[in-house]
Design an enzyme around this catalytic site. Structure first.
Site, mmCIF file in Angstrom:
data_model
loop_
_atom_site.group_PDB
_atom_site.id
_atom_site.type_symbol
_atom_site.label_atom_id
_atom_site.label_comp_id
_atom_site.label_asym_id
_atom_site.label_seq_id
_atom_site.Cartn_x
_atom_site.Cartn_y
_atom_site.Cartn_z
ATOM 1 N N ARG A 140 0.813 -1.216 0.000
ATOM 2 C CA ARG A 140 0.000 0.000 0.000
ATOM 3 C C ARG A 140 0.850 1.273 0.000
ATOM 4 O O ARG A 140 0.429 2.303 -0.532
ATOM 5 C CB ARG A 140 -0.922 0.009 1.226
ATOM 6 N N ASP A 187 -16.370 8.718 7.784
ATOM 7 C CA ASP A 187 -15.168 7.922 7.552
ATOM 8 C C ASP A 187 -13.974 8.722 8.055
ATOM 9 O O ASP A 187 -14.056 9.954 8.184
ATOM 10 C CB ASP A 187 -15.001 7.600 6.056
#
Length: 273
Positions: free
Chosen positions: A37, A141
């Site tokens: 990532r 979020d």
């Protein structure tokens, strides 16, 4: 250009930083995931190694890089009407109770697929006369980047593969020309959904109360102690008798709040203290 290796030392530094700051838990088995990532980000920044990257993340003026790292480490695939049994259960419950007011919270909304899926369902139930017109959906979020995308409400058409043609026609606009292959939520739907940034591992100011809460496919990022704390913190915003949804693969998380199991990943908050 060769991929920059991630040493155990650098991995531990990033893992400690993520856990201490936002509650994310990364055991040794997540090292390859973290590397995949973040490695490309180091190359784009022109950094020599992961220790330099951690130094940047820990600096007072990181240029927003810490938030970028959180985004990269927490963003997963999502799509509309994921785990359809939950939406079927919600529909059956609302058709039974026929509420005139309804507040729904998508507590880990990512790009907004879940929030807009819920809004589609509620709009259709209102049209059928099963619920009143006073309903709303809140999506939160930790990632600013995904929330900015959610507000726009534009998605690759494949993400809506489980949306019926009738719903697509009622609630979506298909892109043409340069926008072919994209779908945008109609304004009438977007105006019923609000989005905001929220760290579930920190104290939550009163947001609700809500009648329905989705907390799906986010607990996998937390250790056991943090999972329980997050669930209780979120459930404090849910009305007694309200519906609570976790990802079906996440099982039942131990928490202090009394819950009744309705189906895999679906619960009702009990009315007793």
């Amino acid at each position: 250009m060769a991929t920059i290796p991630l040493s155990d030392r650098s991995f531990s530094r990033i893992a400690r930083l993520m856990h201490g700051s936002v509650g994310l838990s990364y055991g040794p088995n997540k090292k390859s995931l973290m590397h995949s990532r973040l490695a490309g980000r180091l190359q784009r920044l022109g950094l020599r190694g992961f220790d330099d990257y951690v130094d940047l993340l820990e600096s007072a003026d990181d240029g927003g890089e810490f938030q970028m790292a959180v985004d990269l480490l927490t963003t997963n695939e999502t799509y509309f009407f994921r785990e359809p049994a939950h939406f079927a259960l919600l529909q059956a419950e609302l058709q039974r109770t026929r509420p005139q007011q309804l507040a729904v919270w998508s507590a880990a909304s990512s790009f907004g697929d879940e929030a807009y899926s819920t809004a589609m369902l509620l709009a259709d139930l209102e049209m059928m006369g099963c619920i009143g017109p006073d309903w709303s959906v809140l999506g939160t979020d930790i990632s600013e980047r995904v929330l900015q995308s959610a507000v726009q409400g534009i998605y690759p058409a494949d993400r809506l593969r489980d949306v019926t043609p009738q719903r697509l026609k009622r609630h979506c606009l298909r892109g043409e020309g340069d926008s072919e292959g994209l779908v945008q939520m109609r304004e009438t739907l977007r105006e019923r959904v609000r989005f905001g940034q929220l760290n579930l591992c920190a104290a939550i100011e009163p947001l609700g109360p809500f009648d329905v809460v989705f907390l799906r496919n986010v607990l996998l990022y937390f250790d056991a102690k943090t999972k329980s704390a997050v669930v209780d913190r979120v459930l404090a915003q849910l009305r007694p008798g309200g519906l609570f949804f976790l990802g079906t693969a996440e099982g039942r998380v131990p928490c202090k709040t009394p819950l009744t199991v309705l189906a895999p990943g679906a619960f009702r908050k009990e009315t007793r203290p």
